[in-house]
Design an enzyme around this catalytic site. Sequence first.
Site, PDB file in Angstrom:
ATOM      1  N   TYR A 142       0.772  -1.152   0.297  1.00  0.00           N
ATOM      2  CA  TYR A 142       0.244   0.086   0.446  1.00  0.00           C
ATOM      3  C   TYR A 142       0.875   1.583  -0.108  1.00  0.00           C
ATOM      4  O   TYR A 142       0.293   1.979   0.304  1.00  0.00           O
ATOM      5  CB  TYR A 142      -0.935   0.222   1.113  1.00  0.00           C
ATOM      6  CG  TYR A 142      -1.395  -0.979   1.381  1.00  0.00           C
ATOM      7  CD1 TYR A 142      -2.667  -1.966   0.416  1.00  0.00           C
ATOM      8  CD2 TYR A 142      -2.555  -0.863   2.330  1.00  0.00           C
ATOM      9  CE1 TYR A 142      -3.014  -3.146  -0.312  1.00  0.00           C
ATOM     10  CE2 TYR A 142      -3.563  -2.321   2.530  1.00  0.00           C
ATOM     11  CZ  TYR A 142      -3.883  -2.739   0.837  1.00  0.00           C
ATOM     12  OH  TYR A 142      -4.972  -3.768   1.088  1.00  0.00           O
ATOM     13  N   LYS A 193       3.436 -14.914   1.819  1.00  0.00           N
ATOM     14  CA  LYS A 193       3.507 -16.472   0.080  1.00  0.00           C
ATOM     15  C   LYS A 193       5.511 -15.998  -0.109  1.00  0.00           C
ATOM     16  O   LYS A 193       5.556 -15.354  -1.067  1.00  0.00           O
ATOM     17  CB  LYS A 193       3.060 -16.113  -1.089  1.00  0.00           C
ATOM     18  CG  LYS A 193       1.477 -16.500  -0.674  1.00  0.00           C
ATOM     19  CD  LYS A 193       0.340 -16.069  -2.023  1.00  0.00           C
ATOM     20  CE  LYS A 193       0.663 -16.954  -3.197  1.00  0.00           C
ATOM     21  NZ  LYS A 193       0.255 -18.267  -2.741  1.00  0.00           N
ATOM     22  N   ASP A 226      -2.845 -17.705   1.189  1.00  0.00           N
ATOM     23  CA  ASP A 226      -3.791 -18.288   0.466  1.00  0.00           C
ATOM     24  C   ASP A 226      -4.226 -19.310   1.142  1.00  0.00           C
ATOM     25  O   ASP A 226      -5.366 -19.344   1.071  1.00  0.00           O
ATOM     26  CB  ASP A 226      -3.499 -19.070  -1.552  1.00  0.00           C
ATOM     27  CG  ASP A 226      -2.015 -19.747  -0.986  1.00  0.00           C
ATOM     28  OD1 ASP A 226      -1.499 -19.596  -0.384  1.00  0.00           O
ATOM     29  OD2 ASP A 226      -2.164 -19.657  -2.512  1.00  0.00           O
ATOM     30  N   ASP A 250      -4.887  -7.212   5.167  1.00  0.00           N
ATOM     31  CA  ASP A 250      -6.236  -6.532   5.195  1.00  0.00           C
ATOM     32  C   ASP A 250      -7.925  -7.495   4.990  1.00  0.00           C
ATOM     33  O   ASP A 250      -8.725  -7.363   5.170  1.00  0.00           O
ATOM     34  CB  ASP A 250      -6.064  -5.188   3.893  1.00  0.00           C
ATOM     35  CG  ASP A 250      -7.020  -4.252   3.506  1.00  0.00           C
ATOM     36  OD1 ASP A 250      -8.811  -4.636   4.613  1.00  0.00           O
ATOM     37  OD2 ASP A 250      -7.197  -3.798   2.961  1.00  0.00           O
ATOM     38  N   ASP A 254     -11.302  -9.076   7.530  1.00  0.00           N
ATOM     39  CA  ASP A 254     -12.374  -8.767   7.069  1.00  0.00           C
ATOM     40  C   ASP A 254     -13.273 -10.240   6.359  1.00  0.00           C
ATOM     41  O   ASP A 254     -14.534 -11.093   7.172  1.00  0.00           O
ATOM     42  CB  ASP A 254     -12.337  -8.772   5.106  1.00  0.00           C
ATOM     43  CG  ASP A 254     -12.858  -6.935   5.393  1.00  0.00           C
ATOM     44  OD1 ASP A 254     -11.659  -5.878   6.632  1.00  0.00           O
ATOM     45  OD2 ASP A 254     -13.137  -6.181   4.716  1.00  0.00           O
TER      46      ASP A 254
END
Length: 365
Positions: A142, A193, A226, A250, A254
């Site tokens: 970000y 990852k 993942d 993030d 959620d």
Amino acid sequence: MATRKLLLLPGDGIGPEAMAEVKKLIDMMNADFNAGFETEEGLVGGCAYDAHGQSISDADMDKAMAADAVLFGAVGGPKWDGVPYEVRPEAGLLRLRKEMELFANLRPAICYPALAATSSLKPEVVEGLDILILRELTGGVYFGEPKEIIDLGNGQKRGIDTQVYDTYEIERISGVAFELARTRSNRVCSMEKHNVMKSGVLWKEVVANTHKAKYSDVELTHMLADAGGMQLVRWPKQFDVIVTDNLFGDMLSDVAAMLTGSLGMLPSASLGAPDEKTGSRKALYEPVHGSAPDIAGQGIANPIAMIASFAMCLRYSFNMVEEADRLEKAIASVLDDGLRTKDLMSEGMTEVGTTAMGDAIVAKY
Ligand code: ATP
Ligand code: MG
């Protein structure tokens, strides 16, 4: 007795309505338990823009820097859709996060027993769920440079974001993860990852080194992010603390939020680095939900996310662990009694407004 300095920033929409219920708790704890909270109030978001044309004033920023903790409601609403970008309501929160250097975002996913039956997942998957997602908040893709859209000609463009993490950033967030785990079930799962990302290779290595150097009493596992998302939905109770980067955090937080049902239930905390001299950290506590303009002013907002954020404040800023436990039990207990705000309503339950829900929690404390 030490005073405990709180800055209250109720903000817009349902922010002030939810904050009013926390103020009742603060008053009660001061009066009945001599808690020593000293509160100040400031403006943030659209209300601050209306008052002085900024999303947060320098004076209120100074108050935030001087406070032991900041309680933040919510900002924004359609009224401010047209205001200039730099002073939009959300800019106030971003300024707070940046200047207070709040790099550690804690998002608990707790499923209160009374709500397990109405979760979107099977009750046995979420019943008794109590996990904590720790998201790195000030680094990663970000913020990394370069970050741009380049015109390649021939109608083609290229969008570029860059994931950057330095050793110190990973060390400090993993330090927080291990410290938190020690106060819980003593387990940390780090997600990245490393199979496709260099920053992931470094992440995994630094987390492992930090563990080995200072926290080998804590159980550490690593998972690809993942696969982690899949496991979070399949069997979330396998986790205690999950530590991950800004982007994965993030998304995963959620996902975890939805395990517990309503947006009106979810608290969060954002912490800075401990002060070298005093050991105290800057901290901001806020509900995960926004200003909910669609229901603002109607007295029907669920104040539990804001109240649970205050419980996190007691736990993490003031080390008032018993008080935090007691407040969380009070929340569970009013839910057990069948009290529900509109967003939580289901058959056979008793619908109450914001104030009545707050009063019931104060009474149970
Ligand atoms: P933001 O961009 O500020 O996150 P948003 O529009 O994404 O805002 P919210 O403001 O959280 O999200 O609202 C999403 C929906 O959830 C709305 O319908 C709102 O009424 C509802 N909601 C959010 N918080 C609460 C709450 N505390 N009690 C009841 N309903 C809520
Ligand atoms: Mg939102």
